[in-house]
Design an enzyme around this catalytic site. Structure first.
Site, PDB file in Angstrom:
ATOM      1  N   ARG A   1       0.876  -1.180   0.000  1.00 42.46           N
ATOM      2  CA  ARG A   1       0.000   0.000   0.000  1.00 42.46           C
ATOM      3  C   ARG A   1       0.908   1.223   0.000  1.00 42.46           C
ATOM      4  O   ARG A   1       1.687   1.411   0.933  1.00 42.46           O
ATOM      5  CB  ARG A   1      -0.892  -0.012   1.242  1.00 42.46           C
ATOM      6  CG  ARG A   1      -1.576   1.304   1.491  1.00 42.46           C
ATOM      7  CD  ARG A   1      -2.652   1.229   2.539  1.00 42.46           C
ATOM      8  NE  ARG A   1      -3.812   0.516   2.019  1.00 42.46           N
ATOM      9  CZ  ARG A   1      -5.011   0.553   2.581  1.00 42.46           C
ATOM     10  NH1 ARG A   1      -5.219   1.253   3.677  1.00 42.46           N
ATOM     11  NH2 ARG A   1      -6.020  -0.119   2.056  1.00 42.46           N
TER      12      ARG A   1
ATOM     13  N   HIS B   1      -7.532   1.016  -6.415  1.00 35.97           N
ATOM     14  CA  HIS B   1      -7.695   0.053  -5.301  1.00 35.97           C
ATOM     15  C   HIS B   1      -8.328  -1.235  -5.853  1.00 35.97           C
ATOM     16  O   HIS B   1      -9.481  -1.557  -5.553  1.00 35.97           O
ATOM     17  CB  HIS B   1      -8.564   0.682  -4.216  1.00 35.97           C
ATOM     18  CG  HIS B   1      -8.455   0.026  -2.873  1.00 35.97           C
ATOM     19  ND1 HIS B   1      -7.594  -1.017  -2.600  1.00 35.97           N
ATOM     20  CD2 HIS B   1      -9.106   0.280  -1.697  1.00 35.97           C
ATOM     21  CE1 HIS B   1      -7.727  -1.371  -1.340  1.00 35.97           C
ATOM     22  NE2 HIS B   1      -8.631  -0.604  -0.762  1.00 35.97           N
TER      23      HIS B   1
ATOM     24  N   GLN C   1     -10.016  -4.081  -3.555  1.00 38.13           N
ATOM     25  CA  GLN C   1     -11.312  -3.675  -3.019  1.00 38.13           C
ATOM     26  C   GLN C   1     -12.417  -3.916  -4.043  1.00 38.13           C
ATOM     27  O   GLN C   1     -13.462  -4.501  -3.736  1.00 38.13           O
ATOM     28  CB  GLN C   1     -11.266  -2.176  -2.662  1.00 38.13           C
ATOM     29  CG  GLN C   1     -12.584  -1.639  -2.170  1.00 38.13           C
ATOM     30  CD  GLN C   1     -12.968  -2.210  -0.820  1.00 38.13           C
ATOM     31  OE1 GLN C   1     -12.170  -2.168   0.101  1.00 38.13           O
ATOM     32  NE2 GLN C   1     -14.172  -2.748  -0.685  1.00 38.13           N
TER      33      GLN C   1
ATOM     34  N   ASP D   1     -17.483   6.950  -1.110  1.00 35.36           N
ATOM     35  CA  ASP D   1     -16.252   6.778  -0.334  1.00 35.36           C
ATOM     36  C   ASP D   1     -15.996   8.083   0.405  1.00 35.36           C
ATOM     37  O   ASP D   1     -16.644   9.104   0.137  1.00 35.36           O
ATOM     38  CB  ASP D   1     -15.096   6.421  -1.292  1.00 35.36           C
ATOM     39  CG  ASP D   1     -13.821   6.013  -0.565  1.00 35.36           C
ATOM     40  OD1 ASP D   1     -13.863   5.765   0.655  1.00 35.36           O
ATOM     41  OD2 ASP D   1     -12.759   5.949  -1.227  1.00 35.36           O
TER      42      ASP D   1
ATOM     43  N   CYS E   1     -16.320   1.198   0.701  1.00 33.37           N
ATOM     44  CA  CYS E   1     -15.167   0.333   0.993  1.00 33.37           C
ATOM     45  C   CYS E   1     -14.759   0.383   2.450  1.00 33.37           C
ATOM     46  O   CYS E   1     -14.091  -0.520   2.935  1.00 33.37           O
ATOM     47  CB  CYS E   1     -13.990   0.716   0.097  1.00 33.37           C
ATOM     48  SG  CYS E   1     -13.336   2.370   0.427  1.00 33.37           S
TER      49      CYS E   1
ATOM     50  N   ARG F   1     -13.112  -9.081   1.053  1.00 31.39           N
ATOM     51  CA  ARG F   1     -11.699  -8.742   0.830  1.00 31.39           C
ATOM     52  C   ARG F   1     -10.842  -9.970   1.111  1.00 31.39           C
ATOM     53  O   ARG F   1      -9.908 -10.291   0.383  1.00 31.39           O
ATOM     54  CB  ARG F   1     -11.266  -7.589   1.744  1.00 31.39           C
ATOM     55  CG  ARG F   1     -11.907  -6.245   1.447  1.00 31.39           C
ATOM     56  CD  ARG F   1     -11.400  -5.668   0.155  1.00 31.39           C
ATOM     57  NE  ARG F   1      -9.957  -5.512   0.147  1.00 31.39           N
ATOM     58  CZ  ARG F   1      -9.280  -4.501   0.673  1.00 31.39           C
ATOM     59  NH1 ARG F   1      -9.926  -3.506   1.239  1.00 31.39           N
ATOM     60  NH2 ARG F   1      -7.955  -4.446   0.604  1.00 31.39           N
TER      61      ARG F   1
HETATM   62  N1   CP Z   1     -11.146  -0.559   2.400  1.00 37.14           N
HETATM   63  C1   CP Z   1      -9.887  -0.603   2.817  1.00 37.14           C
HETATM   64  O1   CP Z   1      -8.926  -0.791   2.052  1.00 37.14           O
HETATM   65  O2   CP Z   1      -9.741  -0.457   4.166  1.00 37.14           O
HETATM   66  P1   CP Z   1      -8.394  -0.265   4.971  1.00 37.14           P
HETATM   67  O3   CP Z   1      -7.860   1.109   4.646  1.00 37.14           O
HETATM   68  O4   CP Z   1      -8.796  -0.386   6.426  1.00 37.14           O
HETATM   69  O5   CP Z   1      -7.415  -1.324   4.562  1.00 37.14           O
HETATM   70  N1  NVA Z   2     -10.178   6.568  -0.907  1.00 37.27           N
HETATM   71  C1  NVA Z   2      -9.708   6.059   0.356  1.00 37.27           C
HETATM   72  C2  NVA Z   2      -9.838   4.572   0.395  1.00 37.27           C
HETATM   73  C3  NVA Z   2      -9.388   3.936   1.676  1.00 37.27           C
HETATM   74  C4  NVA Z   2      -9.513   2.449   1.673  1.00 37.27           C
HETATM   75  C5  NVA Z   2      -8.274   6.496   0.578  1.00 37.27           C
HETATM   76  O1  NVA Z   2      -7.479   6.403  -0.358  1.00 37.27           O
HETATM   77  O2  NVA Z   2      -7.965   6.963   1.675  1.00 37.27           O
END
Ligand code: CP
Ligand code: NVA
Length: 308
Positions: free
Chosen positions: A107, A134, A137, A225, A266, A294
């Site tokens: 990530r 993502h 997800q 989101d 998500c 997930r």
């Molecule tokens: N939806 C998602 O990726 O959640 P986290 O940021 O908690 O991993």
């Molecule tokens: N759009 C959000 C998704 C988190 C899972 C972010 O990037 O923070």
């Protein structure tokens, strides 16, 4: 190398195979304690590095648990633990990690970090969220939609709010799985043209509708989101809140969709901002199924990457 970097980079048939495999593995362990091993142990002896440059609940726990259920081991590394881009090039980090582990999930703040890691790694790399996409997800979200309502092909999905990284992967999924997507949100927060072009190049309809109430007419699924993502500057917070407030998913907006429409997010969510608790905890919502899936989707992704 079989990386899982983005939904438009993996063949649509392979994505379908991954979802089918995820559903099969999910069914096979129904009713078992979470920590119990799967009957099949396809990751036996494999070491998986899980790298996080920013916080995570779902991605972190579901990847770690998934590897363990399949008989593998994990090491969880934060951006602070390793030299990623600080004093050591990403290319060198990739080559070093490839001597220690069998699979890398990362990530990152910047997509470029993911792409460079994948370019130089000798082991598969999985995108666990970047500033731009993502894919894990949204694969889990397609699986979740189909569990509840059958094939997503030909359905109308409405994205309400910020055209961010999750929205971008939804556009990739629209092209790959054949569903239409309407974006409703402010002009300055529309998804990048490239994501829209990909979906359209696959023959699906992508609409842009400024009025959220018009957008949701005939919707099978409404998705939103957070208004401020982890990579967004905090200084943009107030402006974004003001811009995005009309796109909140509340009961009134949900009522404009089809009666059996689903609601997805998500997570993590800011309740009463992008969506109300009445919707998140209401009859249309499948948010916790998304979170569970997930786990199953990513297990299938890891197997696909490793060919096990
Ligand atoms: N939806 C998602 O990726 O959640 P986290 O940021 O908690 O991993
Ligand atoms: N759009 C959000 C998704 C988190 C899972 C972010 O990037 O923070």
């Amino acid at each position: 190398m079989t990386h899982f970097l983005d939904l438009h980079k993996t063949d649509a048939g392979e994505l379908r195979r991954i979802i089918t495999d995820a559903a099969r593995m999910k069914a096979a362990r129904l009713g078992r304690p979470r920590g119990a091993p799967d009957d099949e142990q396809p990751l036996d002896g494999q070491m998986v590095a899980l790298i996080f440059e920013k916080p995570s609940t779902r991605t972190r726990v579901s990847f770690d648990l998934g590897v363990r259920q399949m008989g593998g081991q994990t090491m969880v590394l934060s951006g602070r633990d390793i030299q990623l881009g600080h004093g050591e090039t990403i290319a060198d980090t990739a080559r070093v990690l490839s001597r220690y582990v069998d699979l890398i999930m990362i990530r990152t703040f910047e997509e470029q970090t993911l792409l460079e890691l994948a370019e130089y790694a000798d082991v598969p790399v999985i995108n666990g969220l970047t500033d731009r996409t993502h894919p894990c997800q949204v694969l889990a979200d397609v699986m979740t939609y189909e569990e509840h309502r059958g094939s997503i092909a030909g359905r109308k999905v409405v994205w309400s709010g910020d055209g961010n990284n999750v929205c971008a992967s939804f556009l990739h999924a629209a092209g790959q799985f054949g569903f239409d997507l309407t974006f409703t949100g402010p002009e300055t927060l529309e998804p990048e043209a490239g994501f829209i072009d990909f979906a359209r190049s696959r023959g699906v309809r992508v609409g842009i509708e400024r009025d959220p109430h018009k957008a949701v007419a005939g919707a099978d699924l409404i998705v939103t989101d957070t208004w401020v993502s982890m990579h967004d500057p905090q200084s943009a917070r107030e402006r974004r809140h003001n811009q995005l407030r009309p796109y909140q998913v509340n009961e009134r907006l949900m009522a404009g969709a089809k009666p059996d429409a689903l609601f997805m997010h998500c997570l993590p969510a800011h309740r009463e901002e992008e969506a109300t608790s009445a919707v998140m905890d209401g009859r249309h919502s499948v948010i916790f199924d998304e979170a569970e899936n997930r786990l199953h989707a990513q297990k299938a992704i890891m197997r696909w990457c490793l060919g096990t």
